[in-house]
Design an enzyme around this catalytic site. Structure first.
Site, short mmCIF file in Angstrom:
data_model
loop_
_atom_site.label_atom_id
_atom_site.label_comp_id
_atom_site.label_asym_id
_atom_site.label_seq_id
_atom_site.Cartn_x
_atom_site.Cartn_y
_atom_site.Cartn_z
N ASP A 149 -5.52 -44.02 -26.19
CA ASP A 149 -4.99 -42.64 -26.87
C ASP A 149 -5.08 -43.23 -28.47
O ASP A 149 -4.99 -44.40 -28.64
CB ASP A 149 -3.78 -42.39 -26.46
N ASP A 162 0.76 -42.88 -24.41
CA ASP A 162 2.56 -43.10 -24.64
C ASP A 162 3.23 -42.43 -23.62
O ASP A 162 4.39 -42.68 -23.51
CB ASP A 162 2.77 -42.04 -25.80
N ASP A 196 0.24 -38.01 -22.01
CA ASP A 196 -0.95 -38.45 -21.36
C ASP A 196 -0.65 -38.60 -19.66
O ASP A 196 -1.33 -39.58 -19.31
CB ASP A 196 -1.28 -39.85 -22.10
#
Length: 635
Positions: free
Chosen positions: A337, A529, A533
């Protein structure tokens, strides 16, 4: 070999060394040396026959009797073919054929090996215990206008606690004081102190380094981040790697086969050898039994994985099981991410433009709306707006995932989000806005464009180093983000990331990871995180939560938790996995190689019980020392 326990059932390796455990081995060693001296140099007339036998039995008892009793107990329970059984048969058999010193020596070295094993386990546990033994026994809580010292388990959420300089924080809490520096090394592996200011969350286990501070307790003692980490590390040893599981199953099958082969070595030559002597072939079979004991494998392999978990903990990386150490060695694709993983997620407003309304009119309305969101971009808008939105109420709030926010503010419909939100709501957006690279929050009032803010996020200092380190490990990198493709491309270009995809909703991230996994050769780790996600973390082969220390979702969903916000730890986790795997296979090769050679020599009558002792206890000790070596490695 097995862990010896004290009267309370606790492993000696978990506490301070108990020198009483060495007394039996020292006693047997002194008596054995005396016996060998009497046999070979002094040679008194009286040291023969029954006198000699009784002397060596006395030398045997301190180390041999506990093992024989364990062998009998496990056999009664139905587990006959154990290392205790093998050692008991081998040493008692040695006495039967008149090899008294060798019978004592085998059991003595076996017991010494156990003691070294306990010491090795303690050494490996030390780094984990440094992480776990950080919870204070008391907390100073404010009750009846005075601070009193109480058991931390009795402190409730919302109560105020005081932490003096040099003390550990007993519970998770929100800073009520202006600020202070804290040593977070017990939780994050970072030696550099971190400063926490009013309103920020301080976690149990951190050490206050500057001045007296007050905290408002936000979690109960057993729900604190530290308690969850403690449970996680303890549970990690219960999730076994496939190699570890195989060795344990192998030992259960291997040991009875060895016993029957030993019986065959003793009896079958009777039918084929002309000058068959029972005691000679029994001695060869006993050597075979000692060599065949699977101690080196059964102990050193779990110890190797345990050492890997300990080394990772020392580096601020938590593995939920040794199986994930193995999986880390196979990873060839790391999907990351962007926000909060490669960037700091500390957004600052860079530019503000207005259209038909002044900034003073539309910004408070947008800030009131954004104040209802926890997204970093929303926080940046709220921070920039100051107190201008304090008395504004928001109704009918709707968060549209990947787009922005919609709500009723002061009787007006307010939209705050990206270009996709404006397109979805039919708000006309000019081409100039669509070409802005930075993150943008466009604000529309009653479906008319009011203004916009551009917001930038800073790349973490070690993000470039993290990507370079992964590439050196031949790992391909992919970045996924909900940000605009132009922003994502810019970050990817700066960091050297192989592929980057922007404009993604959470479900789009899942689809991207699924498409990467369609190639069966790919073993995928996703780094996020741990909250937004969570679906992708669960889908990937290895889910890695970045900075997930205070996140329940991260602790629950991820397989590996990096306690700091440093993406460079991803490569460290892979390196620790590879080092652990390498040591485990070195031990397997060492054990099988030496044992096979000495087994062949023993069956052919070319090896004595002394070589057998080295092939068993000696190899086990070498394997243990090799397993402990990972604790000294720098990653």
């Amino acid at each position: 070999m097995s862990l010896r326990t004290n009267k309370d059932g606790n492993n000696h390796s978990e506490g301070n060394p108990d020198w009483n455990t060495w007394v039996p081995a020292i006693t047997s060693f002194i008596l054995l040396m005396a016996g060998i001296a009497l046999d070979n140099w002094i040679k008194p007339i009286w040291f023969s026959g029954w006198t000699r036998l009784v002397f060596y039995i006395i030398a045997y008892m301190p180390v041999g009797l506990p093992v024989v009793i364990k062998g009998i107990k496990t056999a009664i329970k139905g587990d006959v073919f154990t290392e205790f059984f093998l050692m008991s048969i081998a040493t008692i058999g040695a006495f039967y054929v008149g090899e008294y010193p060798e019978g004592v020596a085998v059991m003595l070295f076996y017991s010494v090996g156990e003691l070294f094993q306990e010491a090795a386990v303690k050494r490996v546990k030390r780094s984990i215990k440094a992480l776990l033994d950080v919870r204070p026994d008391s907390a100073d809580v404010l009750r009846n206008d005075t601070y009193i010292s109480v058991d931390p388990t009795t402190v409730q959420i919302g109560e105020t606690i005081q932490v003096k300089a040099g003390e550990r924080v007993p519970l998770d809490g929100e800073m009520l004081s202006a600020g202070s520096a804290f040593n977070t090394s017990a939780l994050t592996g970072e030696s550099k102190p971190s400063t926490f200011t009013k309103g920020e969350t301080v976690l149990a286990g951190m050490i206050n380094q500057e001045k007296v501070v007050e905290l408002k307790v936000t979690k109960l003692f057993n729900d604190s981040s530290l308690a969850r980490i403690l449970t996680l590390v303890q549970d990690a040893t219960t999730r076994k790697a496939k190699t570890e599981q195989f060795i344990r199953k192998f030992a259960r099958v291997y040991t009875p086969i060895v016993v029957f082969l030993a019986i065959g070595i003793t009896l079958i030559p009777y039918f084929f050898v002309g000058n068959y002597v029972f005691n000679d072939w029994l001695y060869r079979a006993l050597i075979f039994l000692v060599i065949s004991c699977p101690c080196a494998l059964v102990i050193s392999i779990p110890l190797g994985y345990f050492g890997g978990i300990g080394a990772a903990s020392r580096n601020g990386i938590l593995f939920k099981g040794s199986n994930y150490l193995d999986l880390m060695t196979k990873i060839n694709q790391v999907v990351m991410d962007k926000t909060g993983t490669l960037t700091k997620a500390v957004f600052k407003v860079q530019e503000v433009e207005s259209y038909d309304m002044s900034k003073e009119q539309w910004l408070p309305l947008a800030a009131a709306l954004e104040a209802k969101s926890t997204h970093p971009v929303a926080k940046a808008v709220v921070e920039y707006a100051g107190n201008s939105w304090d008395n504004i109420k928001v109704n009918a709030l709707e968060e549209i995932s990947g787009h922005g926010l919609k709500g009723e503010v002061n009787g007006k419909e307010v939209l705050a989000g990206n270009v996709k939100l404006m397109d979805r709501m039919g708000v006309s957006v000019n081409d100039g806005l669509r070409k802005i690279v930075d993150t943008i929050v466009i604000v529309a009032i009653d479906r008319k464009l009011a203004g916009y803010l551009t917001i930038a996020d800073e790349i973490k200092e070690d993000s470039k180093q993290a990507v370079d380190a992964l590439h050196k490990l031949n790992v391909k990198t992919t970045m996924l983000s909900g940000d605009k493709q132009a922003v994502v491309d810019k970050v990817a270009r700066l960091l050297g990331i192989d592929k980057a995809y922007g404009d993604l909703l959470p479900e789009n991230k899942v689809q991207r990871v699924e498409s990467i996994k369609q190639d069966k050769m790919n073993v995928v780790a996703f780094v996020g995180d741990g909250i937004n996600d969570a679906p992708v973390l669960a889908l990937s082969d290895v889910g890695i939560a970045m900075g997930g220390l205070g996140s329940d979702a991260a602790i629950e969903t991820a397989d590996v938790i990096i306690q700091t916000d440093h993406p460079s730890k991803i490569a460290t986790a892979i390196s620790i996995g590879k080092a652990t795997n390498r040591i485990v296979w070195q031990n397997i090769g060492l054990a099988f190689g030496v044992k096979l050679i000495v087994l062949i020599l023993g069956a052919g009558g070319l090896a004595t019980m002394w070589e057998a002792v080295f092939a068993d206890v000696g190899v086990a000790m070498l394997a243990i020392l090799n397993a402990v070596r990972i604790q000294r490695m720098k990653f």
